[in-house]
Design an enzyme around this catalytic site. Sequence first.
Site, short mmCIF file in Angstrom:
data_model
loop_
_atom_site.label_atom_id
_atom_site.label_comp_id
_atom_site.label_asym_id
_atom_site.label_seq_id
_atom_site.Cartn_x
_atom_site.Cartn_y
_atom_site.Cartn_z
N LYS A 127 40.23 -29.36 27.53
CA LYS A 127 40.88 -28.07 27.37
C LYS A 127 42.07 -28.10 26.40
O LYS A 127 42.56 -27.05 26.02
CB LYS A 127 41.31 -27.51 28.73
CG LYS A 127 40.19 -27.27 29.71
CD LYS A 127 39.09 -26.35 29.23
CE LYS A 127 39.54 -24.99 28.83
NZ LYS A 127 38.44 -23.99 28.83
N1 PMP Z 1 35.63 -29.77 33.15
C1 PMP Z 1 36.89 -29.56 33.54
C2 PMP Z 1 37.56 -30.61 34.39
C3 PMP Z 1 37.55 -28.39 33.19
O1 PMP Z 1 38.82 -28.18 33.60
C4 PMP Z 1 36.86 -27.43 32.41
C5 PMP Z 1 37.52 -26.14 32.02
N2 PMP Z 1 38.08 -25.39 33.05
C6 PMP Z 1 35.54 -27.68 32.05
C7 PMP Z 1 34.96 -28.87 32.42
C8 PMP Z 1 34.70 -26.66 31.31
O2 PMP Z 1 35.12 -26.37 30.01
P1 PMP Z 1 34.88 -24.94 29.39
O3 PMP Z 1 35.98 -24.05 29.86
O4 PMP Z 1 34.96 -25.19 27.91
O5 PMP Z 1 33.54 -24.42 29.81
#
Ligand code: PMP
Length: 353
Positions: A67
């Site tokens: 992120k």
């Molecule tokens: N894994 C973790 C630990 C996250 O915090 C996030 C985002 N909240 C994601 C995966 C998913 O990423 P995205 O928001 O780009 O879908």
Amino acid sequence: MQSANLVDLSLLLTKYGVKGFTMPMATGNVSQIIGNTPLIKIDSLSRLTGCEIYGKAEFLNPGGSVKDRAAKGIIHEAELSGLLKPNFSIYEGTAGNTGIGLATVAAQKGYRCVIVMPDNQAPEKFQTLKALGAEVIAVKPCPFADQNHFYHTARKMAESSANSFWANQFENLANFRMHLTTTGPEIYSDTNGKIDIFAAASGTGGTLAGVSTYLKSKNPKTHIVLVDPEGSGLCSYIQSGEIKASGSSVTEGIGIMRLTANFKEAKIDEAMTINDQKMISMLYHLAEQDGLLVGTSAALNMFAAYELGRRHQGQGKVIVSILCDSALRYQSRIFNPDWLKEKNLLPQPIDSF
Ligand code: PMP
């Protein structure tokens, strides 16, 4: 990155309205070095499947997760458009990692940062945010329709404050554009264009949307798989058009019961649900067999990569997923035998599934 890729990239930048794009740097300040993460070959899973299985080491970003990229992209675009000015405060509702990414970039650039989070997230994330100087507001977890949801709370706080900017990671396509212009090209380049399958879980959908859009633009045959935890409605949406869920998951930051602007940009061929028992077994497997301490969403992703590898047993397919963050972000829970017992999540050998 190869120069041919850069020509294609400039076409995409125009098509998707990317402004002021800068490549991640190998040397620079904390914001400039976000991205450009290594692609780690997972030896154990590659051996077991006869495929080449890789995880992109997003836990090596300065704020410790994938992120950081979205945070950097959102702040960068807001500065360019004038929505974010010096001495402004950045507000966001988040499961934690976007908040940590924003707080990281905000600290480097001198912005105040106010983060609203559900109070059931890992304590390590709250501690990290406070260490980065963010103001943290914990709210009770509740359905999205409830105005007390972390998303609405952050929006309302930003709306009622002067000199404020709401990051809005779910609907702000700067998130998608950052992955389109960095994560996707890095994966393509680091596999020499030979990637066959990309699989990833979705929170906002920014990662899956950006990477899938880039990979499909290079090779429409690249197979894209959405990986979903139990309790999320996205898998059923892809399979049947209906957002439906059963069960629950201890994973954080992934799974959702609505379609977001970022998710809508994703090009998805297949969706699968992976349960927490498989996830925690993979998490322990990667620690013990590969020396890799990955978080719960990363372990979920890698179980999906392993399952896809077994489907193509011995065919040498190049399969890539995302190591979204580190196990250390959840260590007080996932490395605590009492917590594992309470959740009925004792790790099993991964080939027992
Ligand atoms: N894994 C973790 C630990 C996250 O915090 C996030 C985002 N909240 C994601 C995966 C998913 O990423 P995205 O928001 O780009 O879908």
